[in-house]
Design an enzyme around this catalytic site. Structure first.
Site, PDB file in Angstrom:
ATOM      1  CB  THR A  99      -0.977  -0.117   1.065  1.00  0.00           C
ATOM      2  OG1 THR A  99      -1.737  -1.203   1.164  1.00  0.00           O
ATOM      3  CG2 THR A  99      -1.896   1.057   1.086  1.00  0.00           C
ATOM      4  CE  LYS A 174      -4.752  -1.642   1.366  1.00  0.00           C
ATOM      5  NZ  LYS A 174      -5.243  -2.347   2.028  1.00  0.00           N
ATOM      6  CE  LYS A 242       1.567   1.891   4.915  1.00  0.00           C
ATOM      7  NZ  LYS A 242       1.390   1.341   3.946  1.00  0.00           N
TER       8      LYS A 242
HETATM    9  N1  NAP Z   1      -0.813  -6.144   7.696  1.00  0.00           N
HETATM   10  C1  NAP Z   1      -1.943  -6.318   6.761  1.00  0.00           C
HETATM   11  O1  NAP Z   1      -2.940  -6.789   7.421  1.00  0.00           O
HETATM   12  C2  NAP Z   1      -1.993  -5.671   5.764  1.00  0.00           C
HETATM   13  C3  NAP Z   1      -3.012  -5.711   4.655  1.00  0.00           C
HETATM   14  C4  NAP Z   1      -3.395  -5.090   3.513  1.00  0.00           C
HETATM   15  C5  NAP Z   1      -2.214  -4.416   2.838  1.00  0.00           C
HETATM   16  N2  NAP Z   1      -1.075  -4.083   3.834  1.00  0.00           N
HETATM   17  C6  NAP Z   1       0.004  -3.465   3.291  1.00  0.00           C
HETATM   18  O2  NAP Z   1       1.004  -4.505   2.779  1.00  0.00           O
HETATM   19  C7  NAP Z   1       2.434  -3.809   2.899  1.00  0.00           C
HETATM   20  C8  NAP Z   1       3.216  -5.211   4.018  1.00  0.00           C
HETATM   21  O3  NAP Z   1       2.433  -5.135   5.150  1.00  0.00           O
HETATM   22  P1  NAP Z   1       2.879  -6.156   6.287  1.00  0.00           P
HETATM   23  O4  NAP Z   1       1.898  -6.005   7.169  1.00  0.00           O
HETATM   24  O5  NAP Z   1       3.541  -7.267   5.615  1.00  0.00           O
HETATM   25  O6  NAP Z   1       4.374  -5.373   6.894  1.00  0.00           O
HETATM   26  P2  NAP Z   1       5.556  -5.769   7.713  1.00  0.00           P
HETATM   27  O7  NAP Z   1       5.328  -6.803   8.381  1.00  0.00           O
HETATM   28  O8  NAP Z   1       5.936  -4.621   8.473  1.00  0.00           O
HETATM   29  O9  NAP Z   1       6.704  -6.098   6.397  1.00  0.00           O
HETATM   30  C9  NAP Z   1       7.339  -5.190   5.742  1.00  0.00           C
HETATM   31  C10 NAP Z   1       8.299  -5.696   4.904  1.00  0.00           C
HETATM   32  O10 NAP Z   1       8.660  -4.489   4.081  1.00  0.00           O
HETATM   33  C11 NAP Z   1      10.326  -4.592   4.398  1.00  0.00           C
HETATM   34  N3  NAP Z   1      11.010  -3.480   4.096  1.00  0.00           N
HETATM   35  C12 NAP Z   1      10.791  -2.126   4.881  1.00  0.00           C
HETATM   36  N4  NAP Z   1      11.369  -1.432   4.529  1.00  0.00           N
HETATM   37  C13 NAP Z   1      12.438  -1.706   3.631  1.00  0.00           C
HETATM   38  C14 NAP Z   1      13.409  -1.427   2.801  1.00  0.00           C
HETATM   39  N5  NAP Z   1      13.859  -0.011   2.759  1.00  0.00           N
HETATM   40  N6  NAP Z   1      14.093  -2.258   2.041  1.00  0.00           N
HETATM   41  C15 NAP Z   1      13.587  -3.406   1.661  1.00  0.00           C
HETATM   42  N7  NAP Z   1      12.628  -4.253   2.474  1.00  0.00           N
HETATM   43  C16 NAP Z   1      12.040  -3.173   3.268  1.00  0.00           C
HETATM   44  C17 NAP Z   1      10.533  -5.360   5.540  1.00  0.00           C
HETATM   45  O11 NAP Z   1      11.635  -5.943   5.621  1.00  0.00           O
HETATM   46  P3  NAP Z   1      12.493  -6.339   7.084  1.00  0.00           P
HETATM   47  O12 NAP Z   1      11.853  -7.747   7.615  1.00  0.00           O
HETATM   48  O13 NAP Z   1      13.753  -6.349   6.916  1.00  0.00           O
HETATM   49  O14 NAP Z   1      11.797  -5.399   8.120  1.00  0.00           O
HETATM   50  C18 NAP Z   1       9.231  -6.471   5.489  1.00  0.00           C
HETATM   51  O15 NAP Z   1       9.617  -7.698   4.737  1.00  0.00           O
HETATM   52  C19 NAP Z   1       2.196  -2.717   3.517  1.00  0.00           C
HETATM   53  O16 NAP Z   1       2.213  -1.615   2.591  1.00  0.00           O
HETATM   54  C20 NAP Z   1       0.822  -2.853   4.426  1.00  0.00           C
HETATM   55  O17 NAP Z   1       0.476  -1.368   4.356  1.00  0.00           O
HETATM   56  C21 NAP Z   1      -0.857  -4.970   5.009  1.00  0.00           C
END
Ligand code: NAP
Length: 294
Positions: A99, A174, A242
């Protein structure tokens, strides 16, 4: 492209780990890269190949997919000298499922174009539970022919797939959904705390709201967590803040009025300031409950 294109997966966070796992289960050859390398281990156990850089993951991949935090992560992963668009072969496909803002995504689109890489925006609706069960709703925009080519990849991860147009449309769709998710969670919280303050039973109030005219997939899905006051983050307060920021910034450019979104954004700031930034954003109910004066 073959029936089972070679996939490079970048970002094994709460969502990405499950989504990449579905591609493996569906028989796609998957190479994974995560900035924190240890997080690749569960996928390697399921048959993925681990890469130690984005370039190594992208090498030979037909389709490169990222599922990462935010605009900064997208720019770092996609457009730096060691990022996706430097490493991807011309003619390959890059899909970002995070997102992010339409603005950051448009920058990536321009860089992808220069690199000869087809670029799809494919953010998802649904949380960790839907990611785990392969029931995400996937919102896609970008070149139509590339979308058609990638349909089997999306179908391995989601239960509903929507196509919106050839540019940033999916990004705004989204954000529109997440505005409603956040506002719903805050209203749900306020209503149950109101009911509790009036002497009603917490669990019963949550059940009845779920069965009432305002019951929704969100209230029913999150009702059990609210009953248990279990705010283990599926999506944290910082994450919803965010998304509200992205929506508000987008509205500045489009002129859309955002009175409720602006108001509810302040609730997330209050929660972050009082230590609930890393809890699920539905902990707004706990935040309000703590403020009851009687
Ligand atoms: N969680 C939900 O319910 C949900 C639902 C729909 C959409 N989303 C969206 O999907 C996306 C991922 O969400 P999530 O919940 O999976 O987040 P998360 O658990 O915080 O994971 C974030 C991922 O991004 C990586 N990352 C962050 N900064 C980076 C950088 N500078 N370079 C390389 N990798 C980087 C992290 O790597 P590290 O492991 O090294 O930190 C991790 O693999 C977000 O945009 C979120 O808004 C989430």
């Amino acid at each position: 492209m073959t029936d089972k294109p070679k996939v490079a997966w970048i970002g094994l966070g709460k969502m990405g780990e499950h989504m990449a796992g579905h591609l493996l289960s569906a028989g796609f050859p998957v190479t994974v890269y995560n900035r924190t390398v240890e997080k690749a281990a569960p996928l390697v156990e399921k048959g993925a190949t681990a890469a130690d850089s984005i370039a190594a993951a992208a090498d030979g991949a037909d389709v490169i997919i990222s599922m990462i935090s935010d605009d900064n992560a997208l720019r770092a992963v996609a457009s730096t000298t060691d990022g996706v668009l430097s490493a991807a072969a011309p003619g390959s496909i890059y899909i970002d499922m995070s997102t992010v803002s339409p603005e950051a995504s448009a920058e990536i689109a321009s860089n992808a174009d220069k690199a000869g890489v087809a670029y799809l925006r494919a953010p998802v609706n649904g949380t960790v539970v839907q990611a785990e069960s392969g029931a995400l709703i996937i919102l896609v925009s970008g070149p139509r022919a590339t979308f058609d080519t990638c349909t089997p990849v999306f179908e391995a991860m989601g239960s509903k797939l929507f196509y919106f147009g050839d540019a940033e449309q999916a990004r705004s769709m989204k954000l529109a959904i997440n505005m409603m998710v956040g506002i719903t969670a805050s209203m749900f919280s306020e209503a149950v705390v109101f009911a509790k303050a009036a002497g009603l039973d917490w669990d019963q109030a949550i059940d009845v709201i779920g069965q009432s005219a305002v019951g929704s997939p969100y209230t029913n899905f999150r009702g059990p967590a609210l009953k248990a006051m279990d705010f283990t983050p599926t999506f944290s307060t910082k994450q919803i803040a965010k998304d509200f920021d992205l929506a508000l910034a987008t509205a500045e450019t489009t002129g859309a009025p955002m009175p409720l979104t602006s108001l509810v954004r302040q609730f997330w700031s209050d929660m972050i300031d009082t230590g609930k930034g890393d809890l699920d954003f539905l902990s707004y109910a706990q935040h309000l409950d703590e403020q009851r004066s009687k």
